[in-house]
Motif scaffolding. Structure first.
Motif, PDB file in Angstrom:
ATOM      1  N   VAL A   1      23.165 -48.521 -13.301  1.00 20.65           N
ATOM      2  CA  VAL A   1      24.560 -48.409 -13.740  1.00 20.65           C
ATOM      3  C   VAL A   1      24.810 -47.102 -14.483  1.00 20.65           C
ATOM      4  CG1 VAL A   1      24.864 -50.893 -13.829  1.00 20.65           C
ATOM      5  CG2 VAL A   1      24.200 -49.700 -15.905  1.00 20.65           C
ATOM      6  N   ARG A   2      23.778 -46.562 -15.148  1.00 23.11           N
ATOM      7  CA  ARG A   2      23.947 -45.282 -15.855  1.00 23.11           C
ATOM      8  C   ARG A   2      24.339 -44.167 -14.889  1.00 23.11           C
ATOM      9  NH1 ARG A   2      20.691 -41.232 -16.459  1.00 23.11           N
ATOM     10  NH2 ARG A   2      18.986 -42.394 -15.496  1.00 23.11           N
ATOM     11  N   LYS A   3      23.815 -44.232 -13.668  1.00 27.37           N
ATOM     12  CA  LYS A   3      24.122 -43.198 -12.677  1.00 27.37           C
ATOM     13  C   LYS A   3      25.591 -43.198 -12.276  1.00 27.37           C
ATOM     14  CE  LYS A   3      19.476 -43.262 -10.682  1.00 27.37           C
ATOM     15  NZ  LYS A   3      18.672 -43.663  -9.503  1.00 27.37           N
ATOM     16  N   ALA A   4      26.261 -44.311 -12.494  1.00 21.43           N
ATOM     17  CA  ALA A   4      27.662 -44.418 -12.087  1.00 21.43           C
ATOM     18  C   ALA A   4      28.556 -43.442 -12.850  1.00 21.43           C
ATOM     19  CB  ALA A   4      28.168 -45.847 -12.267  1.00 21.43           C
ATOM     20  N   TRP A   5      28.162 -43.055 -14.072  1.00 23.74           N
ATOM     21  CA  TRP A   5      29.022 -42.134 -14.812  1.00 23.74           C
ATOM     22  C   TRP A   5      28.287 -40.883 -15.306  1.00 23.74           C
ATOM     23  CZ3 TRP A   5      28.064 -47.038 -17.035  1.00 23.74           C
ATOM     24  CH2 TRP A   5      27.241 -47.044 -18.152  1.00 23.74           C
ATOM     25  N   THR A   6      27.013 -40.713 -14.959  1.00 22.70           N
ATOM     26  CA  THR A   6      26.307 -39.508 -15.393  1.00 22.70           C
ATOM     27  C   THR A   6      25.920 -38.606 -14.234  1.00 22.70           C
ATOM     28  OG1 THR A   6      24.149 -40.632 -15.336  1.00 22.70           O
ATOM     29  CG2 THR A   6      25.355 -40.648 -17.430  1.00 22.70           C
ATOM     30  N   THR A   7      26.265 -38.993 -12.997  1.00 18.55           N
ATOM     31  CA  THR A   7      25.901 -38.181 -11.841  1.00 18.55           C
ATOM     32  C   THR A   7      27.122 -37.935 -10.961  1.00 18.55           C
ATOM     33  OG1 THR A   7      25.284 -40.136 -10.551  1.00 18.55           O
ATOM     34  CG2 THR A   7      23.537 -39.068 -11.808  1.00 18.55           C
ATOM     35  N   LYS A   8      26.945 -37.033 -10.016  1.00 19.15           N
ATOM     36  CA  LYS A   8      28.019 -36.696  -9.085  1.00 19.15           C
ATOM     37  C   LYS A   8      27.420 -36.517  -7.689  1.00 19.15           C
ATOM     38  CE  LYS A   8      30.590 -34.162 -12.670  1.00 19.15           C
ATOM     39  NZ  LYS A   8      31.059 -32.833 -13.109  1.00 19.15           N
ATOM     40  N   GLY A   9      28.311 -36.396  -6.714  1.00 20.68           N
ATOM     41  CA  GLY A   9      27.883 -36.058  -5.365  1.00 20.68           C
ATOM     42  C   GLY A   9      26.934 -37.065  -4.747  1.00 20.68           C
ATOM     43  N   ASP A  10      25.915 -36.532  -4.069  1.00 22.13           N
ATOM     44  CA  ASP A  10      24.970 -37.389  -3.353  1.00 22.13           C
ATOM     45  C   ASP A  10      24.203 -38.311  -4.294  1.00 22.13           C
ATOM     46  OD1 ASP A  10      25.775 -36.255  -1.033  1.00 22.13           O
ATOM     47  OD2 ASP A  10      23.965 -35.079  -0.665  1.00 22.13           O
ATOM     48  N   GLU A  11      23.928 -37.819  -5.516  1.00 21.80           N
ATOM     49  CA  GLU A  11      23.175 -38.640  -6.461  1.00 21.80           C
ATOM     50  C   GLU A  11      23.997 -39.855  -6.889  1.00 21.80           C
ATOM     51  OE1 GLU A  11      20.423 -38.181 -10.497  1.00 21.80           O
ATOM     52  OE2 GLU A  11      21.612 -36.495  -9.793  1.00 21.80           O
ATOM     53  N   MET A  12      25.306 -39.649  -7.060  1.00 21.52           N
ATOM     54  CA  MET A  12      26.159 -40.791  -7.396  1.00 21.52           C
ATOM     55  C   MET A  12      26.226 -41.772  -6.232  1.00 21.52           C
ATOM     56  SD  MET A  12      30.220 -41.079  -8.364  1.00 21.52           S
ATOM     57  CE  MET A  12      30.189 -41.112 -10.148  1.00 21.52           C
TER      58      MET A  12
ATOM     59  N   ALA B   1      23.946 -42.320  -4.023  1.00 22.20           N
ATOM     60  CA  ALA B   1      22.676 -43.061  -4.032  1.00 22.20           C
ATOM     61  C   ALA B   1      22.672 -44.092  -5.149  1.00 22.20           C
ATOM     62  CB  ALA B   1      21.508 -42.089  -4.200  1.00 22.20           C
ATOM     63  N   GLY B   2      23.256 -43.724  -6.298  1.00 17.58           N
ATOM     64  CA  GLY B   2      23.346 -44.656  -7.418  1.00 17.58           C
ATOM     65  C   GLY B   2      24.200 -45.869  -7.098  1.00 17.58           C
ATOM     66  N   LYS B   3      25.299 -45.657  -6.372  1.00 19.12           N
ATOM     67  CA  LYS B   3      26.167 -46.778  -5.975  1.00 19.12           C
ATOM     68  C   LYS B   3      25.405 -47.764  -5.101  1.00 19.12           C
ATOM     69  CE  LYS B   3      30.312 -45.627  -4.471  1.00 19.12           C
ATOM     70  NZ  LYS B   3      31.414 -44.845  -3.865  1.00 19.12           N
ATOM     71  N   LYS B   4      24.642 -47.236  -4.159  1.00 16.48           N
ATOM     72  CA  LYS B   4      23.843 -48.104  -3.286  1.00 16.48           C
ATOM     73  C   LYS B   4      22.810 -48.870  -4.105  1.00 16.48           C
ATOM     74  CE  LYS B   4      24.303 -45.285   0.893  1.00 16.48           C
ATOM     75  NZ  LYS B   4      23.606 -44.424   1.863  1.00 16.48           N
ATOM     76  N   GLU B   5      22.229 -48.167  -5.084  1.00 18.08           N
ATOM     77  CA  GLU B   5      21.215 -48.803  -5.926  1.00 18.08           C
ATOM     78  C   GLU B   5      21.823 -49.928  -6.768  1.00 18.08           C
ATOM     79  OE1 GLU B   5      18.012 -47.555  -9.410  1.00 18.08           O
ATOM     80  OE2 GLU B   5      18.978 -45.982  -8.228  1.00 18.08           O
ATOM     81  N   ILE B   6      23.033 -49.700  -7.295  1.00 18.88           N
ATOM     82  CA  ILE B   6      23.717 -50.741  -8.073  1.00 18.88           C
ATOM     83  C   ILE B   6      23.874 -52.003  -7.238  1.00 18.88           C
ATOM     84  CG2 ILE B   6      25.956 -51.412  -9.042  1.00 18.88           C
ATOM     85  CD1 ILE B   6      26.230 -48.519 -10.044  1.00 18.88           C
TER      86      ILE B   6
END
Length: 357
Positions: free
Chosen positions: A110-121, A123-128
């Protein structure tokens, strides 16, 4: 005199909420001390000298740290009401496993949802979604993770329900659409007074996250050497994107402790440090810059095949030098300056040197 119980905490802490729910479930009276995490109290630093973090439970003058350890302690000390862990050793082990899964997977996702952008975000959405689907599968058709009664795993996970609005809004996804049973479980937990009174309002949490994001901004540091062809690539990429950064010149005969810490594998420049996290190897850094700062001057083509070709020729630059691929095009990618141009152009600085020598 009875028990003296003090909780050092911060209102929005997912980990502190666990402890507050556990104390409420047990009916334990305690003194709450709100911590300013930007200016931690002497008591917090004394009671948790190892991690210097909240929550800390102080029971009759003795500190207990780390939220899941605190919850287990509460369950073992105040044994006469609302058991949180099962009595069976195997079931206790399973409960500890899933609570540990929450700690290791949910928070990072969930931390990636607001601390990353682009492809990393992305990937974070899929991980969530993947992490929550795993938890939903474990929940199954049971009212709670442990069965018929609210317990340890429920308590470990339910604080993150406060964040659902935040990462659904910022990452543009719907947990309810993906994991309806999990949302039904969360609403069931919220019917408990101990949970409802402990969880902050979701939109208040969202406001805090936005405020923290504005304060934090992007911290970008480049460890480099002025004459490095590889570092020049990164500087051009940052300039193309309009990214402000702190430049730290390295003495390559006496490398700084920061460089050795940030690039322990190769111990070389350039290293880009973005919000405390290092990215190494110039072409990898350039691709990272292109994926994070996506709103200006794209460096790689949007078409996957053309991206692959650009990566091939940039890799070729690192291994060879080329002219035939350029042909009559203004730039290697066509009409606009891009990834391959950026990979090769720093070597123009060397033309006079090796032409002369």
């Amino acid at each position: 005199m009875g028990d003296e119980v003090i909780l050092l905490d911060f209102w929005a802490s997912m980990f502190g909420i666990r402890v507050r729910i556990a104390l409420a479930e047990k009916g334990v009276k305690y003194e709450y001390k709100e911590e300013d995490l930007s200016n931690k109290s002497p008591l917090l630093l004394e009671m948790n000298p190892i991690h210097k973090k909240i929550p800390v439970l102080i029971h009759n003058g003795r500190p207990i740290c780390e939220s899941l350890i605190i919850v287990q302690y509460i369950d073992e000390v105040w044994i006469n009401k609302s058991p949180l862990l099962p009595s069976d050793p195997y079931e206790r082990a399973q409960a500890r496993f899933w609570a540990d899964y929450v700690d290791k997977k949910v928070y990072d996702a969930v931390r990636k949802a607001w601390t990353t952008k682009g492809d990393e975000m992305e990937a974070g959405k899929k991980e969530i979604i993947e992490v929550h689907k795993v938890l939903e599968e474990e929940l199954g058709d049971k009212p709670y993770f442990g069965g018929e009664t609210f317990g340890y795993v429920d308590l470990a996970l339910i604080p993150f329900y406060s964040l659902f609005y935040t990462y659904e809004t910022m990452a543009k996804l719907s947990i309810e659409a993906e994991c309806p049973k999990l949302i039904a479980w969360a609403k069931r937990c919220m019917q408990k007074e101990s949970v409802a009174k402990s969880l902050p309002d979701q939109k208040k949490i969202y406001g805090l996250v936005l405020e923290m994001s504005k304060k934090r901004g992007d911290e970008v540091i480049l460890l480099d050497f002025w004459a490095s062809m590889f570092g020049i690539r990164v500087r051009i990429a940052l300039a193309e994107k309009g990214v402000k950064y702190e430049y730290k010149e390295e003495d390559l005969s006496n490398k700084s402790p920061l460089l050795l810490e940030m690039n322990p594998i190769h111990k070389k420049i350039p290293v880009l440090i973005h919000n405390g996290r290092p990215i190494c190897e110039s072409l990898i850094i350039v691709q990272y810059i292109d994926e994070v700062w996506i709103n200006k001057s794209p460096l790689l083509p949007s078409d996957p095949y053309e991206r692959a070709q650009a990566r091939f020729w940039a890799d070729y630059v690192d291994k060879k030098v080329l002219e035939e691929e350029l042909g009559d095009k203004p730039y290697f990618g066509g009409e606009t300056f891009g990834y391959v141009d950026l990979a090769l152009i720093p070597f123009y600085s060397l033309f006079y040197t090796y032409e002369t020598m």
